[in-house]
Design a protein around this motif. Structure first.
Motif, PDB file in Angstrom:
ATOM      1  N   GLY A 112       0.803  -1.203   0.000  1.00  0.00           N
ATOM      2  CA  GLY A 112       0.000   0.000   0.000  1.00  0.00           C
ATOM      3  C   GLY A 112       0.841   1.261   0.000  1.00  0.00           C
ATOM      4  O   GLY A 112       1.989   1.277   0.458  1.00  0.00           O
ATOM      5  N   ASP A 134      -1.401  -2.174   5.520  1.00  0.00           N
ATOM      6  CA  ASP A 134      -0.524  -1.396   4.644  1.00  0.00           C
ATOM      7  C   ASP A 134       0.194  -2.305   3.649  1.00  0.00           C
ATOM      8  O   ASP A 134       0.489  -1.891   2.524  1.00  0.00           O
ATOM      9  CB  ASP A 134       0.516  -0.639   5.474  1.00  0.00           C
ATOM     10  CG  ASP A 134      -0.113   0.363   6.425  1.00  0.00           C
ATOM     11  OD1 ASP A 134      -1.173   0.921   6.089  1.00  0.00           O
ATOM     12  OD2 ASP A 134       0.443   0.576   7.515  1.00  0.00           O
ATOM     13  N   SER A 408      -4.362   4.422   1.490  1.00  0.00           N
ATOM     14  CA  SER A 408      -4.476   2.968   1.585  1.00  0.00           C
ATOM     15  C   SER A 408      -3.677   2.319   0.450  1.00  0.00           C
ATOM     16  O   SER A 408      -2.530   2.641   0.231  1.00  0.00           O
ATOM     17  CB  SER A 408      -5.940   2.542   1.573  1.00  0.00           C
ATOM     18  OG  SER A 408      -6.099   1.156   1.715  1.00  0.00           O
ATOM     19  N   LEU A 409      -4.290   1.421  -0.312  1.00  0.00           N
ATOM     20  CA  LEU A 409      -3.599   0.767  -1.420  1.00  0.00           C
ATOM     21  C   LEU A 409      -3.370   1.712  -2.590  1.00  0.00           C
ATOM     22  O   LEU A 409      -2.392   1.580  -3.330  1.00  0.00           O
ATOM     23  CB  LEU A 409      -4.399  -0.453  -1.887  1.00  0.00           C
ATOM     24  CG  LEU A 409      -3.977  -1.097  -3.210  1.00  0.00           C
ATOM     25  CD1 LEU A 409      -2.516  -1.535  -3.174  1.00  0.00           C
ATOM     26  CD2 LEU A 409      -4.871  -2.266  -3.565  1.00  0.00           C
TER      27      LEU A 409
END
Length: 477
Positions: A112, A134, A408-409
């Protein structure tokens, strides 16, 4: 490839399926199923599909801690660098590349964007409101691989990798499952598959986390930073979110029909899913050959052939977009040079066309230094310069200040690192994540001194509009 590794590697022929969703459907009931999707048969940029499930070990990083667990339930926690944890668990097989397969078992999953906090010191200002890890990496000693260039499918079983992970693994069950599936008729009809399995997906309307006024204020601030000499370019994004229920795989099948992309992927997570339709390669390593292909410069497709050609020509002649691309090429040349020699730019600002947009794409290559690994290159170029800005660290600080929520990602990386040292990773753009009952996607772009706010705002929506519209039109309740 060394004899000891070749003896421990089994390659079992399977029936080639023009529609690779067949193979993922056959194994997705297993835990942590992953499909690295070439976008075939509609997209022609990608070549391989890599499908695996039931990893022997999992590495889940949240903040400063990584939980390492095996398929028997044993686990331990580590505060070591997560990239190096993956490298150490894979073992030392660099420069032993398999001659025909891109992957012979190894690490598959995502890194992430916020994993960058383990590399650089960044402020904590944006809301951390997505609960996904993560880093979400599985160590898979087997995989189904389809090669669409040669129309072949194989099951790869790596007993050497499994042995080094020090826990027994039931390859017989996996082999039987794949061979049984291989006896089924050729798979073509996705809609029939969905209907037969009686699975569904529903969504309400997407809403942005930035009102137009706030977006304009943020761009004004970025351009003030640029004029002050803080930075040259900042990638700025807005997030779109909706409530959903049902099976995200149904949504993914619909999305890949309208936006087939060469670096796509679907991941089944414990509390959600990843649906990625990325057109952008981050870093590929084949033996000692390293390549990155940054995208900078975007315009939407035209509604007529004439308009489409005009849009493509405008993009190719746009000095602003070409300047954005060159800035990021320079950044990535620097990133690759940390572990590579002979860094070159064989292609600059080439036009690539996808279902929804035209892009300018460059290619940067290098030769891997002796003793360096694919993960070294990935870590020290992470996150990708095309989705941060230049200089990278200052751009990331500005992103943290001005975007309301952490990424996030989004703008991280999805891909694999094979046990033989090969690697291919994407930039996780055109990507949706499901977290609990929420689904999120992001649209952004590079902001420079002469960016026009309204045009940048429209572009940030245009990049993901086809994703949101497809889900709302087909699945809105």
């Amino acid at each position: 490839m060394p004899r000891f590794l070749a003896e421990k590697l089994r390659i079992i022929p399977l029936v080639y399926q023009p529609e690779p969703a067949f193979w993922f459907a056959a194994v997705r009931h297993l835990p942590y199923a992953v499909w690295l999707d070439s976008g075939r048969p509609v997209s022609h940029y990608g070549r391989f599909d890599i499908i695996c499930a039931a990893p022997q070990q999992m590495l889940l990083t949240q903040g400063g801690q990584t939980r390492i667990s095996d398929h028997t339930g044993n686990s331990r926690d580590s505060q070591d660098d997560p990239f190096y944890l993956v490298r150490d668990l894979l073992g030392d097989h660099e420069n032993q590349t398999h001659p025909t397969l891109p992957f012979i078992g190894g690490a598959v999953g995502y890194f992430g964007y916020d994993l960058g906090r383990r590399i650089e010191v960044l402020p904590s200002l944006a809301a951390d409101d997505i609960a996904l890890p993560d880093m979400h990496i599985g160590l898979y000693p087997w995989a189904i691989i389809q090669d669409h260039q040669y129309q072949t499918a194989v099951l790869v079983i790596n007993e050497a990798l499994s042995g080094s992970l020090q826990s027994a693994y039931n390859f017989l069950e996996i082999e039987q499952l794949c061979l049984n599936a291989s006896q089924k008729p050729m798979f073509h009809d996705l809609k029939q598959f969905i209907k037969n399995d009686n699975i569904s997906f529903e969504i309400n309307g997407f809403e942005s986390n930035l009102k137009v006024e706030k977006y304009r204020e943020a761009l004004t601030r970025i351009q003030e930073y640029i004029r002050a000499g803080d930075c040259y370019q900042v990638n700025f994004a807005q997030r779109f979110s909706a409530d959903y229920s049902g099976d995200p795989f149904v949504a993914y099948l619909a999305l890949r029909e309208v936006l087939p992309s060469p670096f796509s992927g679907f991941m089944q997570l414990e509390t959600g899913a990843v649906l990625s339709l990325s057109p952008e390669r981050f870093i590929q390593v084949r033996g000692t050959q390293v390549e990155t292909k940054p995208i900078k410069g975007t315009i939407k497709r035209g509604t007529t052939d004439a308009e489409d050609i005009a849009n493509a020509q405008w993009l190719q002649n746009s000095q602003k977009n070409r300047a954005e691309n060159v800035m990021i090429v320079d950044l990535l040349r620097n990133d690759l040079s940390k572990h590579c020699t002979d860094v070159r730019v064989p292609a600059l600002c080439e036009l690539q066309t996808f279902a929804n947009v035209h892009h300018l794409v460059s290619t940067v290559t290098g030769q891997l230094n002796e003793g360096a690994t694919a993960i070294d290159v990935l870590r020290d170029a992470f996150p990708g310069g095309s989705i941060t800005g230049a200089p990278k660290i200052r751009a990331m600080e500005i992103i943290e200040e001005l975007e309301p929520s952490r990424r996030s990602l989004y703008c991280g990386s999805l891909g694999y690192i094979s046990a033989d040292g090969q690697m291919d990773t994407s930039i996780a753009i055109r990507t949706l994540v499901c977290d609990g009952n929420k689904i999120h996607c992001w649209g952004g772009g590079g902001i420079v001194a002469d960016s026009e706010t309204d045009q940048e705002y429209r572009e940030s929506i245009a990049k993901v509009q086809v994703l949101m519209q497809t889900l709302e039109q087909q699945f809105k309740h």
